[in-house]
Every structure is written in C-alpha cells, then in structure tokens.
Enzyme design. Structure first.
Site, PDB file in Angstrom:
ATOM      1  N   TYR A 109      -5.468  -1.615 -10.974  1.00 33.87           N
ATOM      2  CA  TYR A 109      -5.280  -1.110  -9.616  1.00 33.87           C
ATOM      3  C   TYR A 109      -5.156   0.405  -9.665  1.00 33.87           C
ATOM      4  O   TYR A 109      -4.446   0.951 -10.513  1.00 33.87           O
ATOM      5  CB  TYR A 109      -3.997  -1.695  -8.998  1.00 33.87           C
ATOM      6  CG  TYR A 109      -3.666  -1.073  -7.647  1.00 33.87           C
ATOM      7  CD1 TYR A 109      -4.069  -1.695  -6.467  1.00 33.87           C
ATOM      8  CD2 TYR A 109      -3.000   0.151  -7.566  1.00 33.87           C
ATOM      9  CE1 TYR A 109      -3.805  -1.103  -5.240  1.00 33.87           C
ATOM     10  CE2 TYR A 109      -2.737   0.737  -6.338  1.00 33.87           C
ATOM     11  CZ  TYR A 109      -3.140   0.116  -5.180  1.00 33.87           C
ATOM     12  OH  TYR A 109      -2.888   0.699  -3.962  1.00 33.87           O
ATOM     13  N   GLU A 197      -8.067   3.260  -1.879  1.00 31.41           N
ATOM     14  CA  GLU A 197      -7.589   2.283  -2.854  1.00 31.41           C
ATOM     15  C   GLU A 197      -8.752   1.555  -3.517  1.00 31.41           C
ATOM     16  O   GLU A 197      -9.720   1.202  -2.849  1.00 31.41           O
ATOM     17  CB  GLU A 197      -6.713   1.287  -2.089  1.00 31.41           C
ATOM     18  CG  GLU A 197      -6.063   0.218  -2.923  1.00 31.41           C
ATOM     19  CD  GLU A 197      -5.247  -0.731  -2.044  1.00 31.41           C
ATOM     20  OE1 GLU A 197      -4.016  -0.580  -1.987  1.00 31.41           O
ATOM     21  OE2 GLU A 197      -5.851  -1.619  -1.417  1.00 31.41           O
TER      22      GLU A 197
END
Ligand code: GDP
Ligand code: MN
Length: 390
Positions: A109, A197
C-alpha cells in the site's frame, strides 16, 4: 471530487508510475475490442464506480480468455454495484476497465493524504496492501508508516527510500518503491489532491512494481485551476442531491438522520450538528447556505431538503453579522409563502436586527417555531420530529 480508477491511472502514468495495459469500455463491443487489443488473456474486468471495496462486492472479475470477457462485462454493465463503501443502493456501472491480468508476488500500500492533526501532507506506506487494508490498519497500526512532508523541504529522496524499506522492499526494489512514492507525492501536490492512493501496489514475479488500483480525489476548492480534471467529473456517480446543491452553489453534505439543517457559516453548521447529536437528534445534512438570505437562497436550500424523503423536520440556525436577521427572516417567509413546507420548521436567529427578524417570523401567520437559543432550537425540532415519527 472523485475520479474513476482508469482516469487516476492515466494521471499517475504521466508521472512515471507503471500501470497494467488496459482500456476503458462503455459497452460490450468496446470491452471485447479492448481485450483483443491488449493481447492474450487472462484479463481483469473492473467495474468503474466512485467507491472502493469493489473486490469484495464482485466488481473485480478475472476472464481467463477472450471468450469470457463478453459474459463478465454483460453482467456488470447497467447494474448497480454494492460494495462495503457504497451503501445498500450501490453505484451504477456504465464503464468497465479491461486490463491485462498481472501475476502478484506481493501486495503493498502507498498513499498520500492530508493529515489534519499533523497539519500537512503525509505519505503513507504499508508492507501489506490489498482489500484488507482497513483491517491491517485496525489490527496492526504499527505496520502503517507515515512520513510528513514539510512544505519548506518537500518530500526528500531519503524519505522515499526510508518509506520503501518500511514497506518491506529490498535491494533494487527500494529505489523503484521510492520512485513511486515520489511520483505519487508530486501528482498529489501538483493536482491539488486530497487523496492519491495506490492499493494494491504490487510486486510482480519479474520484480516490477505496478499500480494495480489507483484512487485520486481532488480538493473541490482547487478545481478552478484544473479544467482538465474538472472535465473528468462523472455526475452519474454522485448523489443527485449533491449535484443539485452544487448547481445552486450551496455547500452541502448528505448525512443519514432525519433533521434537515440550514445554516449560514460552516462553523455554525458544525456546532448545529453537534448540538443536535448532543440532545439525541440525528442531522440529515450539513447545508451552509452562506451569507445573503434572499428568498432565492432560502428557496434553493429548501429545494435540496424537500427532495429528501428522510427529512421529518427542518432547523434553520443563522447568525446575523453582516447578513441582517430581518432580511433573512423575510427571505424565509417569502420562500415559504411561495412554496409551503411539508415538515415542521424551527428557526433560531441571533445577531444584527434580531428583534425585527423574530417579529417578521411571528407576524407572518406561518407555522414557524422560533427559538431563542441553540439549545432550545435543538430540543424543539427533536421533539417535533419524534412526534411526527410516532
Ligand atoms: P478495490 O477492491 O475496489 O480496491 O479494487 P482493486 O482494484 O484494488 O482490486 C481488488 C483486488 O483484486 C486486488 O487487491 C487484487 O488482489 C485483485 N486484483 C486486481 N487486479 C488484479 C490483477 O490484475 N491480477 C490479479 N491476480 N488480481 C488482481
Ligand atoms: Mn484497491
């Protein structure tokens, strides 16, 4: 403003982030053509909606070869995809992204957002990405690494490498991971994002780092300087009330309760929501109608609230600074005379010309309940709404 995954990937690709080969499709024929153009399968067919959690909601499907693409895409187009983030009504699927399937060695991530408590942008990395990221954050917060971007110094190369190592990357992958973090931070800053993101960022078996998913949100207040991004807006994905409110230039946030709120000023709006909750009420929205108080302005605010069947009562909480209470009161009276309200209304006003304002409301002959304090206003509207729902 949210944009779609495929649009976010196009932006990130311009900053040098590797993304899977793929193309958006608006219908079946385009989906099959996209797959043919990509080459031999397997493919991933991804529903394009403004919400995450698609993996859990059936919005991410693998087609092992060309013959399966049509069937999967047909099952998506025209449906509403329900994910843990959409609410039970789901989001309409009118576009799908067809991509080459990427074999995954590891899911990571990386994201950039504004941390209100720290007062700046933070670059966040985690060695464990993918659809369970929320659980990772809740169960093992020590795995989430944050780097604060000091506005004067920027996001330094050593910080990028430090983050890449914290994400569990080793050897030559560290430089690649750092490069992606820098690219993401630059994309975030240059496009006035509130969120950028990549989840998951995947390490392939060949040692490449590829953005398998991308999410970009833009700060609405900065859209005027990004016409190219504004053009990406997909109103079909937005709540119709939000679209209506933005057309009318109202600052509106839909909430889940049954008390509609109209205020003049964002701070007063927050205080209004707080006091309603404090006395056991459930606000249906945040609506800052701003200064002014003309009949048109109040009418616009009522229009947005009237279209919401969950609203059982309305509270107007206004403070007269430059805006005078009497002209606001006149605006309320005129608006209701022209189009009566279907639910009870409590008005609390304070400030310039408040006596005159209250007199206008009282002498209007309309069923408007005045309150002299925020506490009284909150208690009155809560009581009325409770009576109505009995
Ligand atoms: P989200 O659930 O809306 O965040 O959608 P994502 O695009 O992140 O996809 C969810 C999950 O599907 C990912 O975490 C992957 O595990 C899987 N996935 C997505 N694309 C691919 C792909 O190209 N190959 C493989 N094997 N899995 C994929
Ligand atoms: Mn994702």
């Amino acid at each position: 403003m949210h944009i779609h995954e495929y649009q976010a990937k196009e932006i990130l690709a311009r900053y040098g982030v590797k993304v899977p080969k793929g193309r958006v499709a608006f219908n079946l024929k385009e989906a099959e053509a996209a797959a043919r153009e990509i080459g031999p399968g397997p493919y991933v067919i991804k529903a394009q909606v403004h919400a995450g959690g698609r993996g859990k909601g059936g919005g991410i499907r693998i087609a092992s070869d060309l013959s399966e693409v049509g069937g999967i895409a047909r099952g998506m187009f025209g449906t509403r995809l329900v994910t843990p983030q959409t609410g039970p009504q789901g989001k309409p699927v009118s576009r799908v992204l067809v991509e080459e399937s990427v074999p995954i060695a590891r899911e990571l991530y990386v994201g950039v957002t504004i941390d209100g408590a720290l007062g700046g942008a933070v670059v966040i990395g985690c060695p464990q990405g993918g659809i369970e990221i929320e659980e990772v954050g809740a169960r093992s917060p020590e795995k989430i690494h944050k780097i604060i971007v000091e506005p004067g110094c920027g996001f330094n190369s050593f910080q990028g490498r430090k983050l890449a190592m914290a994400m569990g990357l080793e050897g030559s992958h560290i430089g690649k991971g750092a490069a992606i973090a820098w690219a993401l931070e630059r994309a975030f800053r240059e496009n006035d994002c509130s969120l950028a993101e990549i989840n998951p960022l995947v390490l392939t078996f060949r040692g490449d780092l590829v953005a398998l998913d991308a999410k970009i949100d833009i700060d609405d207040n900065a859209l005027y300087r990004h016409p190219d991004i504004l053009a990406l807006r997909d109103v079909e994905q937005e709540d119709p009330r939000d679209v209506e409110a933005s057309k009318l230039n109202l600052n509106f946030v839909n909430l889940s309760g049954n008390i509609g709120c109209i205020v003049n000023g964002a701070g007063l709006g927050m205080a209004t929501l707080d006091i309603l909750r404090y006395y056991g009420g459930e606000p249906a929205n945040f609506l800052d109608a701003g200064a002014g108080g003309s009949k048109e302005l109040i009418q616009n605010a009522f229009t947005v609230l009237n279209s919401d069947p969950k609203i059982k009562g309305i509270l107007i909480n206004m403070f007269g600074g430059i805006t005078r209470c009497d002209s606001y009161a006149q605006g309320i009276v005129d608006a209701i005379r022209e189009k009566p309200l279907a639910v009870p209304l409590v008005v609390r006003m304070e400030g310039t010309n408040v006596e005159l304002g209250r007199k206008i409301l009282a002498e209007s002959g309309l069923n408007i309940i005045s309150a002299s304090s925020m506490k009284e206003a909150a208690q009155k509207i809560i009581e009325l709404v409770q009576e109505k729902s009995k």
